[in-house]
Motif scaffolding. Structure first.
Motif, PDB file in Angstrom:
ATOM      1  N   HIS A 280       9.027   8.539   1.679  1.00  0.00           N
ATOM      2  CA  HIS A 280       9.650   9.876   1.608  1.00  0.00           C
ATOM      3  C   HIS A 280       8.734  10.970   2.199  1.00  0.00           C
ATOM      4  O   HIS A 280       8.277  11.864   1.485  1.00  0.00           O
ATOM      5  CB  HIS A 280      10.048  10.225   0.176  1.00  0.00           C
ATOM      6  CG  HIS A 280       9.009   9.939  -0.875  1.00  0.00           C
ATOM      7  ND1 HIS A 280       7.793  10.594  -0.949  1.00  0.00           N
ATOM      8  CD2 HIS A 280       9.027   9.061  -1.908  1.00  0.00           C
ATOM      9  CE1 HIS A 280       7.112  10.151  -1.971  1.00  0.00           C
ATOM     10  NE2 HIS A 280       7.823   9.215  -2.574  1.00  0.00           N
ATOM     11  N   ALA A 283       9.492  14.672   1.326  1.00  0.00           N
ATOM     12  CA  ALA A 283       9.914  14.999  -0.037  1.00  0.00           C
ATOM     13  C   ALA A 283       9.275  16.311  -0.475  1.00  0.00           C
ATOM     14  O   ALA A 283       8.174  16.675  -0.038  1.00  0.00           O
ATOM     15  CB  ALA A 283       9.537  13.874  -0.991  1.00  0.00           C
ATOM     16  N   GLU A 301       9.445   5.104   5.755  1.00  0.00           N
ATOM     17  CA  GLU A 301      10.627   5.195   4.899  1.00  0.00           C
ATOM     18  C   GLU A 301      11.365   6.500   5.226  1.00  0.00           C
ATOM     19  O   GLU A 301      11.031   7.560   4.710  1.00  0.00           O
ATOM     20  CB  GLU A 301      10.201   5.166   3.427  1.00  0.00           C
ATOM     21  CG  GLU A 301      11.358   5.077   2.456  1.00  0.00           C
ATOM     22  CD  GLU A 301      10.885   5.216   1.024  1.00  0.00           C
ATOM     23  OE1 GLU A 301      10.806   4.181   0.332  1.00  0.00           O
ATOM     24  OE2 GLU A 301      10.575   6.347   0.604  1.00  0.00           O
ATOM     25  N   TRP A 303      14.746   7.032   4.821  1.00  0.00           N
ATOM     26  CA  TRP A 303      15.821   7.329   3.863  1.00  0.00           C
ATOM     27  C   TRP A 303      15.368   6.845   2.504  1.00  0.00           C
ATOM     28  O   TRP A 303      15.070   5.674   2.303  1.00  0.00           O
ATOM     29  CB  TRP A 303      17.085   6.619   4.329  1.00  0.00           C
ATOM     30  CG  TRP A 303      18.323   6.860   3.534  1.00  0.00           C
ATOM     31  CD1 TRP A 303      18.466   7.572   2.368  1.00  0.00           C
ATOM     32  CD2 TRP A 303      19.632   6.347   3.835  1.00  0.00           C
ATOM     33  NE1 TRP A 303      19.763   7.539   1.934  1.00  0.00           N
ATOM     34  CE2 TRP A 303      20.507   6.792   2.816  1.00  0.00           C
ATOM     35  CE3 TRP A 303      20.137   5.560   4.864  1.00  0.00           C
ATOM     36  CZ2 TRP A 303      21.857   6.467   2.800  1.00  0.00           C
ATOM     37  CZ3 TRP A 303      21.486   5.232   4.862  1.00  0.00           C
ATOM     38  CH2 TRP A 303      22.338   5.693   3.834  1.00  0.00           C
ATOM     39  N   ASN A 304      15.319   7.755   1.522  1.00  0.00           N
ATOM     40  CA  ASN A 304      14.829   7.458   0.185  1.00  0.00           C
ATOM     41  C   ASN A 304      15.865   7.890  -0.841  1.00  0.00           C
ATOM     42  O   ASN A 304      16.102   9.083  -1.026  1.00  0.00           O
ATOM     43  CB  ASN A 304      13.494   8.192  -0.044  1.00  0.00           C
ATOM     44  CG  ASN A 304      12.959   8.044  -1.462  1.00  0.00           C
ATOM     45  OD1 ASN A 304      13.383   8.740  -2.367  1.00  0.00           O
ATOM     46  ND2 ASN A 304      12.004   7.154  -1.633  1.00  0.00           N
ATOM     47  N   ASP A 310      15.993  16.423   2.740  1.00  0.00           N
ATOM     48  CA  ASP A 310      14.665  15.979   3.184  1.00  0.00           C
ATOM     49  C   ASP A 310      14.747  14.658   3.938  1.00  0.00           C
ATOM     50  O   ASP A 310      13.923  14.373   4.817  1.00  0.00           O
ATOM     51  CB  ASP A 310      13.687  15.885   2.011  1.00  0.00           C
ATOM     52  CG  ASP A 310      14.092  14.900   0.948  1.00  0.00           C
ATOM     53  OD1 ASP A 310      13.572  13.775   0.955  1.00  0.00           O
ATOM     54  OD2 ASP A 310      14.936  15.252   0.093  1.00  0.00           O
ATOM     55  N   ASP A 311      15.764  13.822   3.645  1.00  0.00           N
ATOM     56  CA  ASP A 311      15.978  12.615   4.447  1.00  0.00           C
ATOM     57  C   ASP A 311      16.435  12.980   5.855  1.00  0.00           C
ATOM     58  O   ASP A 311      16.034  12.334   6.832  1.00  0.00           O
ATOM     59  CB  ASP A 311      17.023  11.706   3.786  1.00  0.00           C
ATOM     60  CG  ASP A 311      16.585  11.200   2.431  1.00  0.00           C
ATOM     61  OD1 ASP A 311      15.490  10.625   2.338  1.00  0.00           O
ATOM     62  OD2 ASP A 311      17.339  11.390   1.458  1.00  0.00           O
ATOM     63  N   ASP A 340      13.897   3.822  -4.258  1.00  0.00           N
ATOM     64  CA  ASP A 340      12.937   4.515  -5.122  1.00  0.00           C
ATOM     65  C   ASP A 340      13.515   4.659  -6.533  1.00  0.00           C
ATOM     66  O   ASP A 340      13.279   5.653  -7.221  1.00  0.00           O
ATOM     67  CB  ASP A 340      12.587   5.880  -4.531  1.00  0.00           C
ATOM     68  CG  ASP A 340      11.293   6.464  -5.096  1.00  0.00           C
ATOM     69  OD1 ASP A 340      10.645   5.803  -5.935  1.00  0.00           O
ATOM     70  OD2 ASP A 340      10.940   7.602  -4.718  1.00  0.00           O
TER      71      ASP A 340
END
Length: 488
Positions: A280, A283, A301, A303-304, A310-311, A340
């Motif tokens: 992330h 994030a 990563e 996509w979380n 934020d993605d 996550d």
């Protein structure tokens, strides 16, 4: 103040216990940390011989603070008599802010902590003042030693590195998960059941700053589920998933980007057979934004969890890295997605990374991820097939290169199932160059587009839900790693 390891740390006066005592003995320590405290505060505890169990409980004040001002949050862990040197030789456990007490002894320990003998010497409680309110952070810690025979130690049993696969095939996995061994609320068994229900073939254990869960996955793994082990290395300048390390590997987290220590621990992850995956990266939580750069990353990563702004920023940033890689003729960094998941209602497998691997083994899955032979989907109900082909039978799939001359016509084809009313977008180093009409309510469809290597250095596909309003694109339902075009 004493500087230890790679981050500034304050070491307080030691706490002593009587030698030759019997039964139980407790000591209570109180103090106050001011704003601007160092990242770690160590409390030495002099442990005499003959101790069976080491137990700690703690609390701290949580005063009211004005809106927009951080309150108090104090993490905790422990290092044994082997010391606090960066690298973790003396590491015995970390629970962050997830617990108010813990214990450890030869045969058992609180989740997050490593069972083993309580040897005589100077132990250190590690306090991490994550945030400190303007009023300061007042704490109280009670250490209780129980004397007696140490009991018989436990031999760790780790999950196998192979499950019953389907040969070379697409395998679905979630590589960023938390159990009660860090700040999650689910047991490994509960996670295993949810992973199976989500249609996953593999998972990766990734607790914050501890390897304690590694010895608790063997009974969860099976012919139908590969369990890899690792760690979410949770620093003050971002988090990185150590994916699929050798069981028992602990990776230290006590440094910031300015300390220039991350490269050392990235190399440790690789020596232990793992992949380095920044988590992330955009994030918004304190300390979560990735500050170490991507020079050591094996994947990122993008996509979380449930898709959020934020993605979207992480996706755009990753695409910019793809553009730079083709411009500069250097290696590219594949994208991943993971849930996550910590607790209900977090959905395991939202999203999931779908990997083309030679078999369902740790090494084969890692190789597929490292090569970028993967796509990311919101569930096992969504499948993609993405290829590029030339006029003479040449073809390439996700993560591969279609070696054709610059002006050779190329057909890009995406077949989708499980994406009702979603829109397909083809993205290149020039941006979004093709957008389809919405897929039918059946969720199935095939979208084709023609281009050349001169026009597009790579093509990747996005499958997006309907947009809420205006020009902002809808949330991702799935996306692929790129297919590269040209002879390079």
């Amino acid at each position: 103040m004493v500087v230890t390891g790679g981050a500034a740390a304050l070491t307080l006066g030691s706490v002593s216990f009587a030698s030759g005592a019997e039964g139980q003995e407790s000591r209570t320590i109180r103090g106050t940390l001011p704003t601007g405290s160092p990242d770690f505060v160590y409390v030495p505890v002099e442990v005499p011989p003959g101790v069976r169990e080491f137990r700690v409980s703690y609390r701290y004040d949580r005063p009211a603070v004005p809106t927009g001002t951080v309150g108090n949050a104090l993490d905790i862990g422990v290092f044994d008599e082997r010391g606090t040197e960066l690298g973790g030789r003396g590491f015995r456990g970390w629970s962050g802010g997830a617990r108010t007490e813990f214990f450890l002894r030869a045969d058992e320990a609180t989740p997050g902590y490593l069972p083993g003998p309580v040897r005589a010497g100077t132990w250190h409680l590690a306090l991490g003042p994550y945030t400190v309110a303007p009023q300061g952070l007042s704490y109280e810690i009670t250490v209780t030693l129980t004397y007696g025979e140490p009991g018989e130690g436990v031999r760790p049993v780790y999950p196998p590195e192979r499950a019953k696969g389907r040969g070379r095939a697409w395998y679905r996995g979630d590589c960023h998960l938390h159990s009660w061994h860090s700040d999650g609320r689910r047991t490994p068994a509960e996670i295993g059941a949810l992973a199976r229900a989500a249609g996953l073939d593999f998972i990766n254990s990734s607790e914050h700053n501890t390897s304690s869960a590694h010895a608790h996955w063997a009974e969860v793994a099976g012919d139908d589920l590969l369990v890899m082990v690792g760690e979410e290395v949770t620093t003050r300048n971002g988090h990185v998933v150590a994916l699929g390390t050798d069981p028992g590997t602990f990776v230290d987290w006590r440094y910031r980007a300015r300390d220039n220590r991350f490269g050392r621990f990235a190399r440790q992850i690789r020596r232990a057979g793992g992949l380095v995956v920044p988590a992330h990266p955009h994030a918004t939580c304190i300390g979560c934004n990735w500050k170490f750069g991507f020079g050591e990353a094996d994947a990122v990563e993008v996509w979380n969890g449930p898709y959020t702004p934020d993605d979207e920023v992480a996706l755009a940033d990753w695409d910019s890295m793809l553009v730079a890689s083709v411009r500069e003729g250097r290696d590219w960094i594949p994208a991943m997605g993971s849930s996550d998941a910590h607790r209900d209602p977090d959905v395991i497998g939202l999203p999931q990374t779908v990997v083309l691997a030679d078999d369902l083994t740790r090494r084969a899955i890692q190789e597929g991820i490292r090569a970028g032979r993967s796509y990311i989907a919101e569930s096992a109900g969504l499948t993609l097939s993405f290829t590029a082909s030339g006029g003479r039978g040449e073809h390439a799939g996700i993560g591969e290169r279609l070696r054709v001359d610059p002006d050779t016509p190329v057909t890009v084809r995406l077949a989708v199932t499980g994406a009702p009313r979603c829109t397909v977008r083809f993205v290149t180093d020039q941006g979004v160059l093709h957008t389809s009409a919405p897929l039918p309510v059946s969720g199935e469809g095939v979208v084709e587009w023609r281009t050349t290597a001169a026009y597009a250095a790579y093509v990747r596909a996005e499958v997006r839900h309907e947009a809420a309003a205006g020009p902002v694109p809808g949330a991702l339902a799935a996306f692929t790693n790129p297919v590269f075009l040209g002879r390079r």
